[in-house]
Design a protein around this motif. Structure first.
Motif, PDB file in Angstrom:
ATOM      1  N   TYR A 185       4.947  -6.038  -2.420  1.00 14.95           N
ATOM      2  CA  TYR A 185       5.907  -4.930  -2.346  1.00 14.95           C
ATOM      3  C   TYR A 185       5.197  -3.584  -2.508  1.00 14.95           C
ATOM      4  CZ  TYR A 185       9.709  -1.799  -3.642  1.00 14.95           C
ATOM      5  OH  TYR A 185      10.577  -0.731  -3.703  1.00 14.95           O
ATOM      6  N   PHE A 186       4.355  -3.455  -3.504  1.00 16.42           N
ATOM      7  CA  PHE A 186       3.653  -2.189  -3.735  1.00 16.42           C
ATOM      8  C   PHE A 186       2.708  -1.847  -2.586  1.00 16.42           C
ATOM      9  CE2 PHE A 186       4.681  -2.563  -8.370  1.00 16.42           C
ATOM     10  CZ  PHE A 186       5.308  -1.337  -8.475  1.00 16.42           C
ATOM     11  N   ARG A 187       2.063  -2.859  -2.036  1.00 17.88           N
ATOM     12  CA  ARG A 187       1.177  -2.622  -0.891  1.00 17.88           C
ATOM     13  C   ARG A 187       1.958  -2.082   0.299  1.00 17.88           C
ATOM     14  NH1 ARG A 187      -0.694  -7.878   1.501  1.00 17.88           N
ATOM     15  NH2 ARG A 187       1.156  -7.549   2.800  1.00 17.88           N
ATOM     16  N   GLU A 188       3.102  -2.711   0.570  1.00 15.40           N
ATOM     17  CA  GLU A 188       3.901  -2.266   1.712  1.00 15.40           C
ATOM     18  C   GLU A 188       4.604  -0.951   1.440  1.00 15.40           C
ATOM     19  OE1 GLU A 188       3.769  -3.556   4.699  1.00 15.40           O
ATOM     20  OE2 GLU A 188       2.253  -4.857   3.826  1.00 15.40           O
ATOM     21  N   LEU A 189       4.937  -0.685   0.184  1.00 20.06           N
ATOM     22  CA  LEU A 189       5.531   0.604  -0.171  1.00 20.06           C
ATOM     23  C   LEU A 189       4.561   1.734   0.166  1.00 20.06           C
ATOM     24  CD1 LEU A 189       7.893   2.129  -1.628  1.00 20.06           C
ATOM     25  CD2 LEU A 189       6.554   1.883  -3.725  1.00 20.06           C
ATOM     26  N   LYS A 190       3.300   1.523  -0.133  1.00 18.28           N
ATOM     27  CA  LYS A 190       2.273   2.521   0.177  1.00 18.28           C
ATOM     28  C   LYS A 190       2.093   2.669   1.678  1.00 18.28           C
ATOM     29  CE  LYS A 190      -2.577   3.625  -0.730  1.00 18.28           C
ATOM     30  NZ  LYS A 190      -3.837   3.172  -1.424  1.00 18.28           N
ATOM     31  N   ARG A 191       2.069   1.555   2.395  1.00 17.90           N
ATOM     32  CA  ARG A 191       1.810   1.589   3.828  1.00 17.90           C
ATOM     33  C   ARG A 191       2.965   2.210   4.609  1.00 17.90           C
ATOM     34  NH1 ARG A 191      -0.443  -4.236   5.641  1.00 17.90           N
ATOM     35  NH2 ARG A 191      -0.562  -3.138   7.617  1.00 17.90           N
ATOM     36  N   SER A 192       4.178   1.988   4.157  1.00 23.79           N
ATOM     37  CA  SER A 192       5.337   2.485   4.901  1.00 23.79           C
ATOM     38  C   SER A 192       5.924   3.755   4.301  1.00 23.79           C
ATOM     39  CB  SER A 192       6.426   1.396   4.950  1.00 23.79           C
ATOM     40  OG  SER A 192       6.866   1.069   3.641  1.00 23.79           O
ATOM     41  N   PHE A 193       5.219   4.368   3.349  1.00 24.04           N
ATOM     42  CA  PHE A 193       5.784   5.507   2.627  1.00 24.04           C
ATOM     43  C   PHE A 193       6.129   6.671   3.565  1.00 24.04           C
ATOM     44  CE2 PHE A 193       5.606   9.419   0.141  1.00 24.04           C
ATOM     45  CZ  PHE A 193       6.468   9.114  -0.886  1.00 24.04           C
TER      46      PHE A 193
END
Length: 228
Positions: free
Chosen positions: A63-71
């Motif tokens: 979740y945190f990885r994708e939060l950063k990528r899609s921010f």
């Protein structure tokens, strides 16, 4: 050995529930700044899509990885949709209070437009969570994909209706407890069971394209534009 074998499914189930509760709490915390809701929704949809496809892993870490990528994309798309949603909410509160036939007609139109907005909202962040594209194009693709998959769109709306009934007819304390516990993750998972079937043909198409792959997990290696 037999005793261990019997306990493992129970331990796995408890571990899964705990992970969902933690993920739900993390999602709520990352939504607190408000402008991050779009990126948080996209990241949650990505994790839920992986779970719906049986690709199990570390929920919170992913979740945190994708939060950063899609921010950037998620935030920009949210800033496009949020003002429209705010205007609709204001008018839905204003016109019914007027109490005349014209206001009732306007209210009916506003409800229809709000349903369209809600559908676009759901599709937009599921697309951002799964594919690489510009914010505006993701919003445009959302409506086109919703029209091409009316059965899935109606099922998404049915989930929203069930959630609304749950919130309206149960005591507020139970609603808050459920939503803060695992409610948002559960709803995202239910929606992504539908999105999985909708996205599958496009995922297979993009896997076969070496030049225009837009699957999220290929984003670090390839770039492209949407094919919807």
């Amino acid at each position: 050995m037999m005793k261990t074998w019997r306990l493992n499914p129970v331990i796995d189930f408890i571990n899964t529930i705990c992970n969902y509760i933690v993920l739900n709490m993390v999602f709520l915390i990352t939504c607190l700044p408000v402008f991050t809701i779009g990126a948080a929704a996209a990241a949650l949809d990505y994790v839920s899509l992986r779970e719906a496809r049986g690709e199990y892993g570390y929920l919170v870490r992913t979740y945190f990885r994708e939060l950063k990528r899609s921010f950037k994309t998620g935030t920009a798309a949210f800033l496009i949709l949020f003002p429209i949603g705010g205007i609709l909410v204001f008018n839905l509160l204003f016109w019914p209070a007027q109490g005349n036939s014209f206001s009732f007609a306007v209210t009916g139109i506003l409800i229809l437009v709000s349903v369209v907005w809600l559908v676009i909202f759901h599709y937009t962040f599921a697309l951002i969570g799964r594919f690489v594209n510009t914010p505006l194009q993701s919003v445009k693709n959302a409506w086109g994909l919703a029209l091409r998959n009316l059965k899935g769109t109606l099922l998404l709306l049915a989930i929203d209706v069930c959630a609304a009934c749950f919130c309206l007819f149960l005591p507020l304390s139970k609603v808050i407890m459920a939503m803060c516990g695992f409610g948002f993750v559960f709803l995202a998972y239910c929606r992504c069971r539908i999105f999985r079937k909708i996205f599958t043909p496009y995922e297979e198409q993009d896997r076969g394209s070496k030049k225009q792959s837009i699957l999220r997990e290929h984003a670090d290696m390839m770039t492209g534009t949407s094919q919807y």
